[in-house]
Design an enzyme around this catalytic site. Sequence first.
Site, short mmCIF file in Angstrom:
data_model
loop_
_atom_site.label_atom_id
_atom_site.label_comp_id
_atom_site.label_asym_id
_atom_site.label_seq_id
_atom_site.Cartn_x
_atom_site.Cartn_y
_atom_site.Cartn_z
N SER A 266 0.84 -1.20 0.00
CA SER A 266 0.00 0.00 0.00
C SER A 266 0.87 1.24 0.00
O SER A 266 2.06 1.18 0.28
CB SER A 266 -0.90 0.00 1.23
OG SER A 266 -0.16 0.47 2.34
N LYS A 267 0.25 2.37 -0.27
CA LYS A 267 1.04 3.61 -0.33
C LYS A 267 1.65 3.96 1.02
O LYS A 267 2.69 4.58 1.08
CB LYS A 267 0.21 4.76 -0.89
CG LYS A 267 -0.99 5.16 -0.08
CD LYS A 267 -1.66 6.36 -0.75
CE LYS A 267 -2.89 6.78 0.02
NZ LYS A 267 -3.63 7.84 -0.66
N ARG A 268 1.02 3.51 2.08
CA ARG A 268 1.56 3.79 3.42
C ARG A 268 2.84 2.99 3.69
O ARG A 268 3.68 3.41 4.45
CB ARG A 268 0.52 3.49 4.51
CG ARG A 268 -0.75 4.31 4.38
CD ARG A 268 -0.50 5.76 4.76
NE ARG A 268 -1.60 6.59 4.28
CZ ARG A 268 -1.50 7.87 3.94
NH1 ARG A 268 -0.32 8.48 4.00
NH2 ARG A 268 -2.52 8.55 3.51
#
Length: 510
Positions: A266-268
């Site tokens: 994920s982008k996190r």
Amino acid sequence: MNNSKVRVRFAPSPTGPLHMGGVRTALFNYLFAKKHGGDFILRIEDTDQTRFVPGAEEYIVESLNWCGLNPVEGPGTGGEFGPYRQSERKEIYKKYAGQLVESGWAYIAFDTPEEIDSLRKEAEEKKETFSYGIGTRESLNNSLKLSEEEVQKKIEAGENYVIRFKMPEDLDVTEDDIIRGQVTFNTTKSLDDKVLFKSDGMPTYHLANVVDDHLMKITHVIRGEEWLPSMPLHVLLYRALGWEETKPRFAHLPLILKPVGKGKLSKRDGDKMGFPVFPLKWTDPETGETFHGYREDGYFPEAFINLLALLGWNPGTEQEFFSLEELSEMFSLERVVKSGSRFDPEKAKWFNKHYFQQKTTPELAELFKPILKEKGVEAAGEKIERVVTEVKERCEFVSDLWEQGHYFFTAPTSFDEKTVKKRWKEDTPEKLLAIAELFKSIENWDTESIKESFSSFLNEKEWGFGVVMNPLRLCLVGGNMGPDLFAICEILGKEETISRIKSAIKAISN
Ligand code: GLU
């Protein structure tokens, strides 16, 4: 399958920046098209107006361009099957939605979002889940229950309605996925009556996607695994619309997994672990939050493509480095695996290092110039190339050239304390001044001559090499790093070398 020319599409929704998983989907489509002499098409799926993000489409186009994955048809490119932006094809979908209602494959539903919401809550209270479909649709507010006149009246009165697919009961839908093999879904067990056409006059993803794939003569649908559950509905839509004969073949790509732990990248994860998840830097237009991009972080597109290709595909050999051209020849969907592939940020750097080392010195010097400019350094092209030659071996990124070679351009202003402690003795200044004198007398200021004079001088004086070399390096670079000391002297020039020795003595001895 039909025998026509291979046509594949990358069909992103402009709801934000393209994740690297999205770029991989584009890449696999592109490679498949190239391999089969087919067409790679870009289609923008922007029917969900509520999720539209300004700048996202431009971002997608620029990302593909940076990677060298240029579509032969698309919104900016044009083509005989356009328009390629779904929001510009509204009228087309309406016609097919109407056709499905007429043939009994779909129906009109008047239930308001509030009504559906309360049904959902009611079910939740009973620990059940509400689904609009087989089992519930007969008792809801739709054209299956209402008479034709009632339906007509409601429409004329301007009531909002949607068109829903009427999922056939207890049907096993079996489809052959190129990557996963045969996949079977049972309609009653797993499928509800999906909305095909919304009250705002727009189709949903499902209808627009199938209609466009048909009209654009798409032969293979290659997309992420998250779309696998939609496949049976799409297969049934081809049946319902009478297009089964030319239905495309499906291939659902495996997920890209987090570097550690479980689940999808994920982008996190990028923020947490310090690697980019997006091809280009992205600033969220609403929050102003920015996300790293491979391009801005100094990755070469060749490295990015290479690492993406190996996330899910393998050549079946030990080979790890591939150019886009090589991939275009070797790629096959049969060699794409079913299981998720773990992303390794260290490997990403390793790929970059490889492509960095492949570049010629003049190429790297060109890439280094903007960094030097930003640092306020003016230097001759020849010097820049010399520095690149000396330090490139230690670099993975263009920005490392500065890290590894800044002292060639700016004199050190501080001196590594540890090295000073270890190497700077009482008689060091005296010895260094003698070296400075020696340097003054050297006529041919080149690496070999400096080395020769230096060595014979040290022999004569019976000074150990390390006793002078280490402090000298400290004076010139500020620490104990860097390539061959005499090469450093040569590149700095005689005057600068001597002047650095003197200022370092002043700074350190005080
Ligand atoms: N618009 C969908 C997406 O954003 C396309 C999925 C498909 O390729 O069918 O991924």
